[in-house]
Write a protein that holds these residues in place. Sequence first.
Motif, PDB file in Angstrom:
ATOM      1  N   LEU A  29       0.811  -1.214   0.000  1.00 58.41           N
ATOM      2  CA  LEU A  29       0.000   0.000   0.000  1.00 58.41           C
ATOM      3  C   LEU A  29       0.848   1.268   0.000  1.00 58.41           C
ATOM      4  N   ARG A  30       2.157   1.115  -0.123  1.00 55.96           N
ATOM      5  CA  ARG A  30       3.019   2.285  -0.124  1.00 55.96           C
ATOM      6  C   ARG A  30       2.662   3.181  -1.307  1.00 55.96           C
ATOM      7  N   PRO A  31       2.497   4.490  -1.093  1.00 54.64           N
ATOM      8  CA  PRO A  31       2.110   5.390  -2.184  1.00 54.64           C
ATOM      9  C   PRO A  31       3.073   5.319  -3.368  1.00 54.64           C
ATOM     10  N   ARG A  32       2.511   5.447  -4.562  1.00 56.54           N
ATOM     11  CA  ARG A  32       3.318   5.441  -5.792  1.00 56.54           C
ATOM     12  C   ARG A  32       3.719   6.845  -6.208  1.00 56.54           C
ATOM     13  N   ASP A  33       3.038   7.847  -5.683  1.00 55.49           N
ATOM     14  CA  ASP A  33       3.389   9.236  -5.977  1.00 55.49           C
ATOM     15  C   ASP A  33       2.992  10.097  -4.792  1.00 55.49           C
ATOM     16  N   LEU A  34       3.452  11.319  -4.774  1.00 51.22           N
ATOM     17  CA  LEU A  34       3.212  12.197  -3.631  1.00 51.22           C
ATOM     18  C   LEU A  34       1.734  12.504  -3.422  1.00 51.22           C
ATOM     19  N   GLY A  35       0.956  12.425  -4.491  1.00 50.98           N
ATOM     20  CA  GLY A  35      -0.472  12.667  -4.373  1.00 50.98           C
ATOM     21  C   GLY A  35      -1.194  11.617  -3.554  1.00 50.98           C
ATOM     22  N   GLU A  36      -0.571  10.446  -3.378  1.00 49.84           N
ATOM     23  CA  GLU A  36      -1.193   9.373  -2.606  1.00 49.84           C
ATOM     24  C   GLU A  36      -0.800   9.387  -1.133  1.00 49.84           C
ATOM     25  N   VAL A  37       0.119  10.268  -0.768  1.00 51.47           N
ATOM     26  CA  VAL A  37       0.554  10.333   0.627  1.00 51.47           C
ATOM     27  C   VAL A  37      -0.596  10.858   1.487  1.00 51.47           C
ATOM     28  N   GLY A  54       5.521  20.417  -1.980  1.00 48.34           N
ATOM     29  CA  GLY A  54       4.811  20.635  -3.237  1.00 48.34           C
ATOM     30  C   GLY A  54       5.447  21.730  -4.073  1.00 48.34           C
ATOM     31  N   ARG A  55       5.846  22.815  -3.438  1.00 45.83           N
ATOM     32  CA  ARG A  55       6.474  23.925  -4.166  1.00 45.83           C
ATOM     33  C   ARG A  55       7.841  23.526  -4.723  1.00 45.83           C
ATOM     34  N   MET A  56       8.626  22.793  -3.910  1.00 43.95           N
ATOM     35  CA  MET A  56       9.950  22.374  -4.394  1.00 43.95           C
ATOM     36  C   MET A  56       9.829  21.446  -5.601  1.00 43.95           C
ATOM     37  N   VAL A  57       8.887  20.516  -5.539  1.00 46.76           N
ATOM     38  CA  VAL A  57       8.713  19.570  -6.645  1.00 46.76           C
ATOM     39  C   VAL A  57       8.216  20.289  -7.889  1.00 46.76           C
ATOM     40  N   ALA A  58       7.291  21.236  -7.703  1.00 44.64           N
ATOM     41  CA  ALA A  58       6.789  21.992  -8.844  1.00 44.64           C
ATOM     42  C   ALA A  58       7.920  22.774  -9.520  1.00 44.64           C
ATOM     43  N   ASP A  80      -0.820  16.780   3.881  1.00 48.20           N
ATOM     44  CA  ASP A  80      -1.150  17.755   2.837  1.00 48.20           C
ATOM     45  C   ASP A  80      -0.486  19.102   3.070  1.00 48.20           C
ATOM     46  N   HIS A  81      -0.211  19.451   4.349  1.00 48.40           N
ATOM     47  CA  HIS A  81       0.421  20.739   4.626  1.00 48.40           C
ATOM     48  C   HIS A  81       1.833  20.811   4.055  1.00 48.40           C
ATOM     49  N   LEU A  82       2.421  19.648   3.738  1.00 52.14           N
ATOM     50  CA  LEU A  82       3.747  19.605   3.121  1.00 52.14           C
ATOM     51  C   LEU A  82       3.681  19.234   1.647  1.00 52.14           C
ATOM     52  N   THR A  83       2.888  18.205   1.325  1.00 49.37           N
ATOM     53  CA  THR A  83       2.871  17.680  -0.039  1.00 49.37           C
ATOM     54  C   THR A  83       1.866  18.372  -0.940  1.00 49.37           C
ATOM     55  N   GLY A  84       0.956  19.167  -0.366  1.00 48.48           N
ATOM     56  CA  GLY A  84      -0.025  19.892  -1.171  1.00 48.48           C
ATOM     57  C   GLY A  84       0.631  20.959  -2.027  1.00 48.48           C
TER      58      GLY A  84
END
Length: 440
Positions: free
Chosen positions: A28-36, A50-54, A40-44
Amino acid sequence: MADLFSDDPLQAPAANAPREDAPLADRLRPRDLGEVIGQDHLTGAEGAIGRMVAAGKLSSMILWGPPGTGKTTIARLLADAVGMRFESVSAVFSGVADLKKAFAAADKAAQAGQRTLLFVDEIHRFNRAQQDGFLPFVERGTVTLVGATTENPSFALNAALLSRAQVLILQRLDHAALSELLDRAEGLEGPLPLTEDAHDALVASADGDGRFLLNQAETLYNAKIENPLDPAALGGFLQRRVAVYDKDREGHYNLISALHKAVRGSDPQAALYYLARMLTAGEEPRFLSRRLVRMAVEDIGLADPQALVQCMAAKDAYEFLGSPEGELALVQACLYLASAPKSNAAYKAMKSSFRSAKETGSLMPPQNILNAPTKLMKEIGYGKGYSYDHDADEGFSGDNYWPEEMEPQTYYTPVDRGFEREVNKRLDYWDKLRRERGAG
């Protein structure tokens, strides 16, 4: 859970899919950051990650959070999301040789134009010298460091390392996040053999730890239980989760701070809750009895002189009865303190008088109150003119007891609460007599 991002970099699949017989948590480990889940306060889109990845560029970071909140998963997905090479070491199993090997591999990859994300699990377990070893490689960009820790970085990591890395705080998974995680498990494996109430009890037992929750769910699946378990049956079947509490770590200091402030804030219900949290987690009762004594003298003082007596009696009762019977005495003392009138006048008086003592150095007391055990001392005036208060009217002479070079000070100012209200009346009365006799 809906995907938090739609951009391609965030949807890049994880490099290695788990085997079909892998543990449930791995499958069940997430395949992408959207599944974490739950961060959300970090990956959103507006979060730091989220900003660094964008932007396609990562800075070094420390992921700080409780166990089972996704630190390792996020680190792996970060490398995938920005196309970096992933290198992982654990401070539990790795030594200097492993670090040198990782840095050498990162150097070689950099020469080929490949950036490396170095993930260091349990980074707080490296000693100060080992932590310093990361600095040159981080500074010249050989690696982007992502450290994971369950300990407060302020205490566990070097200031030099912290100045080069952003600290990102992962939250313990709340009931909604854990329920969503369990829904994913049931979507993969089928319904759990639980009643609705037992389902909620299972989520609550995880104490914010997603990994623990999935391991418990896997145990239930493997048991092939035919009839749904109610909460009582579930509790008998699964092991009880022990609360996260390291007696020499931050959890210890957080809870004792909460207990002290609840007592100071006159909330006996909250104080009792934090006392229970510490006792049930295995805290040393003698440590708690010492802290209760400290609260009695710091936050109550002479507003209720019995507070200290109660705490010392509770300490003696615990020593006499032992655990668990003696813990009731600590509970009684805690409730007494929390419900007692509060005053820090004695505490403030101590601090100001100590400061004054350091500033004034070795000033001599006035000669009339000095002891004169020898003939010479009497001849030079020691004790001359001393007024014996018991011989004065109302047992009060009103003499000056301060060094000649020093003006009288006021350190202790009783509050108008509890017993100190009476103390205040006495001090006011003596001040009145002192003024009258001084004027005379």
